[in-house]
Motif scaffolding. Sequence first.
Motif, PDB file in Angstrom:
ATOM      1  N   LEU A 134      -3.486  -2.030  15.216  1.00  0.00           N
ATOM      2  CA  LEU A 134      -4.691  -2.113  16.028  1.00  0.00           C
ATOM      3  C   LEU A 134      -5.898  -1.471  15.344  1.00  0.00           C
ATOM      4  N   LEU A 135      -5.661  -0.399  14.559  1.00  0.00           N
ATOM      5  CA  LEU A 135      -6.766   0.393  14.020  1.00  0.00           C
ATOM      6  C   LEU A 135      -7.113   0.091  12.571  1.00  0.00           C
ATOM      7  N   ARG A 136      -6.160  -0.466  11.822  1.00  0.00           N
ATOM      8  CA  ARG A 136      -6.376  -0.610  10.375  1.00  0.00           C
ATOM      9  C   ARG A 136      -7.607  -1.468  10.059  1.00  0.00           C
ATOM     10  N   GLY A 137      -7.785  -2.566  10.797  1.00  0.00           N
ATOM     11  CA  GLY A 137      -8.895  -3.461  10.501  1.00  0.00           C
ATOM     12  C   GLY A 137     -10.253  -2.805  10.645  1.00  0.00           C
ATOM     13  N   SER A 138     -10.413  -1.919  11.622  1.00  0.00           N
ATOM     14  CA  SER A 138     -11.710  -1.295  11.879  1.00  0.00           C
ATOM     15  C   SER A 138     -11.911   0.018  11.136  1.00  0.00           C
ATOM     16  N   LEU A 139     -10.851   0.788  10.973  1.00  0.00           N
ATOM     17  CA  LEU A 139     -10.985   2.105  10.355  1.00  0.00           C
ATOM     18  C   LEU A 139     -10.568   2.144   8.882  1.00  0.00           C
ATOM     19  N   ALA A 140      -9.647   1.266   8.497  1.00  0.00           N
ATOM     20  CA  ALA A 140      -9.164   1.282   7.111  1.00  0.00           C
ATOM     21  C   ALA A 140      -8.977  -0.154   6.613  1.00  0.00           C
ATOM     22  N   PRO A 141     -10.073  -0.920   6.543  1.00  0.00           N
ATOM     23  CA  PRO A 141      -9.963  -2.338   6.169  1.00  0.00           C
ATOM     24  C   PRO A 141      -9.447  -2.577   4.759  1.00  0.00           C
ATOM     25  N   ASN A 142      -9.551  -1.559   3.901  1.00  0.00           N
ATOM     26  CA  ASN A 142      -9.079  -1.709   2.527  1.00  0.00           C
ATOM     27  C   ASN A 142      -7.597  -1.383   2.360  1.00  0.00           C
ATOM     28  N   TRP A 143      -6.951  -0.930   3.440  1.00  0.00           N
ATOM     29  CA  TRP A 143      -5.530  -0.595   3.377  1.00  0.00           C
ATOM     30  C   TRP A 143      -4.716  -1.869   3.603  1.00  0.00           C
ATOM     31  N   THR A 144      -3.725  -2.057   2.754  1.00  0.00           N
ATOM     32  CA  THR A 144      -2.788  -3.155   2.956  1.00  0.00           C
ATOM     33  C   THR A 144      -1.691  -2.716   3.924  1.00  0.00           C
ATOM     34  N   LYS A 145      -0.890  -3.669   4.376  1.00  0.00           N
ATOM     35  CA  LYS A 145       0.238  -3.322   5.242  1.00  0.00           C
ATOM     36  C   LYS A 145       1.224  -2.424   4.501  1.00  0.00           C
ATOM     37  N   GLU A 146       1.363  -2.650   3.191  1.00  0.00           N
ATOM     38  CA  GLU A 146       2.268  -1.813   2.394  1.00  0.00           C
ATOM     39  C   GLU A 146       1.779  -0.373   2.363  1.00  0.00           C
ATOM     40  N   MET A 147       0.475  -0.184   2.246  1.00  0.00           N
ATOM     41  CA  MET A 147      -0.091   1.170   2.243  1.00  0.00           C
ATOM     42  C   MET A 147       0.150   1.857   3.583  1.00  0.00           C
ATOM     43  N   SER A 148      -0.115   1.150   4.671  1.00  0.00           N
ATOM     44  CA  SER A 148       0.089   1.741   5.996  1.00  0.00           C
ATOM     45  C   SER A 148       1.551   2.080   6.238  1.00  0.00           C
ATOM     46  N   SER A 149       2.449   1.183   5.826  1.00  0.00           N
ATOM     47  CA  SER A 149       3.881   1.400   6.020  1.00  0.00           C
ATOM     48  C   SER A 149       4.348   2.632   5.255  1.00  0.00           C
ATOM     49  N   ALA A 150       3.906   2.765   4.004  1.00  0.00           N
ATOM     50  CA  ALA A 150       4.290   3.932   3.202  1.00  0.00           C
ATOM     51  C   ALA A 150       3.697   5.210   3.782  1.00  0.00           C
ATOM     52  N   PHE A 151       2.454   5.140   4.243  1.00  0.00           N
ATOM     53  CA  PHE A 151       1.783   6.306   4.810  1.00  0.00           C
ATOM     54  C   PHE A 151       2.493   6.795   6.064  1.00  0.00           C
ATOM     55  N   GLU A 152       2.966   5.854   6.883  1.00  0.00           N
ATOM     56  CA  GLU A 152       3.640   6.215   8.126  1.00  0.00           C
ATOM     57  C   GLU A 152       4.924   6.994   7.870  1.00  0.00           C
ATOM     58  N   VAL A 153       5.601   6.712   6.756  1.00  0.00           N
ATOM     59  CA  VAL A 153       6.809   7.453   6.410  1.00  0.00           C
ATOM     60  C   VAL A 153       6.445   8.817   5.829  1.00  0.00           C
ATOM     61  N   ILE A 154       5.432   8.848   4.979  1.00  0.00           N
ATOM     62  CA  ILE A 154       5.065  10.092   4.307  1.00  0.00           C
ATOM     63  C   ILE A 154       4.578  11.144   5.294  1.00  0.00           C
ATOM     64  N   ILE A 155       3.808  10.743   6.315  1.00  0.00           N
ATOM     65  CA  ILE A 155       3.291  11.746   7.247  1.00  0.00           C
ATOM     66  C   ILE A 155       4.399  12.332   8.114  1.00  0.00           C
ATOM     67  N   GLN A 156       5.584  11.713   8.076  1.00  0.00           N
ATOM     68  CA  GLN A 156       6.718  12.351   8.740  1.00  0.00           C
ATOM     69  C   GLN A 156       7.024  13.706   8.109  1.00  0.00           C
ATOM     70  N   GLY A 157       6.575  13.878   6.858  1.00  0.00           N
ATOM     71  CA  GLY A 157       6.798  15.159   6.193  1.00  0.00           C
ATOM     72  C   GLY A 157       6.210  16.320   6.969  1.00  0.00           C
ATOM     73  N   GLY A 158       5.063  16.098   7.624  1.00  0.00           N
ATOM     74  CA  GLY A 158       4.474  17.156   8.431  1.00  0.00           C
ATOM     75  C   GLY A 158       5.352  17.513   9.615  1.00  0.00           C
ATOM     76  N   ALA A 159       5.901  16.480  10.277  1.00  0.00           N
ATOM     77  CA  ALA A 159       6.790  16.725  11.416  1.00  0.00           C
ATOM     78  C   ALA A 159       8.062  17.425  10.968  1.00  0.00           C
ATOM     79  N   ILE A 160       8.582  17.022   9.816  1.00  0.00           N
ATOM     80  CA  ILE A 160       9.795  17.656   9.275  1.00  0.00           C
ATOM     81  C   ILE A 160       9.545  19.129   9.003  1.00  0.00           C
ATOM     82  N   LEU A 161       8.407  19.414   8.393  1.00  0.00           N
ATOM     83  CA  LEU A 161       8.070  20.811   8.081  1.00  0.00           C
ATOM     84  C   LEU A 161       7.926  21.633   9.353  1.00  0.00           C
TER      85      LEU A 161
END
Length: 278
Positions: A33-60
């Motif tokens: 819903l947000l990628r097109g308006s806030l991060a139009p230069n992000w591909t689906k691959e970038m968003s997918s990878a980012f969603e996994v990486i930010i889990q690191g904060g929750a893990i910590l």
Amino acid sequence: MDALYSIILGIVEGITEFLPISSTGHLIVAGELLRGSLAPNWTKEMSSAFEVIIQGGAILSVLVYYWKDFLKVRDIPTDATQRQLWTSVIIGCIPAVVLGVLFGSTIKRLLFTPSVVAWALIVGGILIWLVESRRVTPRVHRVEEITPIKALGIGAVQCLALLWPGFSRSASSILGGMMMGLDRPTATQFSFYLGFLTLGGAALLDLVKSREVLAQIGVLNMALGIGVSFIVAYLSIGWLLRFVSTNDFKPFAVYRVVVGVIILALIATGVLSNASLA
């Protein structure tokens, strides 16, 4: 705008990772819903990878919240109670690890769609309501009392989250714990421990596999997402433990069904694409 996108996803991850409402489901829908308006230069691959990486904060946040408990790992050679606990934690992670290695990429490619997430939220909400409606007296009141057999059963139920994106790892592991005779606070705490290992392993693996994609995201965006996720997840852990000490999970069941129906409505009206998000 990329920074704002990173912060918002970090907030979503922090709130939803340990609540039984599916962080994966919320992230892939919010990202779409947000990628097109806030991060139009992000591909689906970038968003997918980012969603996994930010889990690191929750893990910590789990490591920091339970740092005294994790320090007891050093007593394993001399303390049978600690040996049983951490043996159970490791055994509980095995089913998801095996399933993830064998089928994770395929599931992610084929099933990461908003409609799959919506139905997982709805069905999971119904199951939570049914489990909470049983009149069963819990027999396990401390994580140290969890046997390897019970842990294996919890780990097997946790696989629902991997097989069905949107079902929620927290929901499946907590439900599994309650079905194995754990009380709500104990099932919730054990779910945190399982999450620390399973999510940690997934984040590290994705970091290696997606390093080129993550380079496109940038260090600042990753730091913002991870940092915000850590702070919000830490607060969520404390809130959830206080909540389950005096309440059941039925409010989350209702929330899941409502959100699932809303997602289906967004798809039906064309506001949300139902294309694969992986």
